[in-house]
Design an enzyme around this catalytic site. Structure first.
Site, PDB file in Angstrom:
ATOM      1  N   CYS A  39       0.840  -1.219   0.000  1.00  0.00           N
ATOM      2  CA  CYS A  39       0.000   0.000   0.000  1.00  0.00           C
ATOM      3  C   CYS A  39       0.861   1.250   0.000  1.00  0.00           C
ATOM      4  CB  CYS A  39      -0.896   0.033   1.236  1.00  0.00           C
ATOM      5  SG  CYS A  39      -2.021  -1.360   1.344  1.00  0.00           S
TER       6      CYS A  39
HETATM    7  C1  BEZ Z   1       0.586  -4.706   1.812  1.00  0.00           C
HETATM    8  O1  BEZ Z   1      -0.004  -3.678   1.503  1.00  0.00           O
HETATM    9  O2  BEZ Z   1       1.799  -4.784   1.798  1.00  0.00           O
HETATM   10  C2  BEZ Z   1      -0.199  -5.938   2.203  1.00  0.00           C
HETATM   11  C3  BEZ Z   1      -1.404  -5.794   2.854  1.00  0.00           C
HETATM   12  C4  BEZ Z   1      -2.083  -6.929   3.217  1.00  0.00           C
HETATM   13  C5  BEZ Z   1      -1.595  -8.184   2.906  1.00  0.00           C
HETATM   14  C6  BEZ Z   1      -0.397  -8.309   2.202  1.00  0.00           C
HETATM   15  C7  BEZ Z   1       0.305  -7.168   1.845  1.00  0.00           C
END
Ligand code: BEZ
Length: 210
Positions: A45
């Site tokens: 994100c």
């Molecule tokens: C991320 O944004 O890195 C992420 C969020 C939830 C699960 C896996 C990755």
């Protein structure tokens, strides 16, 4: 039944990093992109938000307002924004909804319980100036999105809203288009002054209309 293409995008009022947003009035006459993030302080994100901040000029050029969403509190968004700027080299320049009460996530079906009960999936909604949903894409949490593809689809949507064309596989701005089957050859002769190539009766290729 969840949201489908052509539906009116549900309206909402929610807190964001740029103050309270009433979605429909915030959109005004613009196009909109609403996209969700599973959670604050997560690595994928963080990279996505930095990239969208860098692409803001591209969205502006297309008259598109962008708004992100995460199911966390506003105060967490503020801390995370600093990390995004530090690690991605771009300051958040669009609002991020603080959807801790899940109002928007539930309205837009962004929580898929078989993936996670608490986190949103990576949803993308493109909304037209008529407030209708033009595109929906759902990615799993583990896959970061390709925002060049979102811009490419917006280019296609904006073009096909104006001209009776569709865009072929892997089309990009400036490339040849396809005349929609509903247009007769006689009408196509008048509508497409640059001409067209009739590969098959149902496959007529024309330079991109201006
Ligand atoms: C991320 O944004 O890195 C992420 C969020 C939830 C699960 C896996 C990755």
């Amino acid at each position: 039944m969840g949201i489908q293409l052509g539906d009116t995008a549900p309206d909402f009022t929610q807190e964001s990093t740029q103050g309270k947003i009433n979605f429909h009035s915030w959109l005004g006459d613009s196009w909109g992109v609403l996209f969700s993030h599973p959670k604050n302080y997560t690595p994928v994100c963080t990279t996505e938000l930095g990239e969208v901040a860098k692409l803001k000029k591209e969205f502006d050029k297309r008259n598109v307002k962008v708004v992100g969403l995460s199911v966390d509190q506003l105060k967490d968004h503020e801390g995370w924004s600093k990390d995004i700027e530090e690690t991605q080299g771009a300051k958040l320049n669009f609002p991020l909804l603080a959807d801790a009460d899940k109002t928007v996530s539930n309205l837009y079906g962004m929580i898929h319980p078989n993936a996670s009960d608490t986190m949103t999936v990576r949803s993308v909604f493109v909304i037209g100036p008529d407030k209708k949903v033009k595109l929906m894409i759902t990615y799993p949490a583990s896959t970061g999105r390709n925002f060049d593809e979102i811009l490419r689809v917006i280019d296609s949507l904006q073009l096909t809203a104006k001209h009776k064309v569709a865009t072929p596989v892997n089309w990009k701005q400036g490339q040849d288009c396809i005349i929609v089957p509903a247009v007769s050859d006689a009408d196509a002769d008048k509508m497409f002054p640059k001409g067209y190539k009739k590969v098959k009766p149902y496959l007529r290729v024309t330079p991109q209309p201006a």
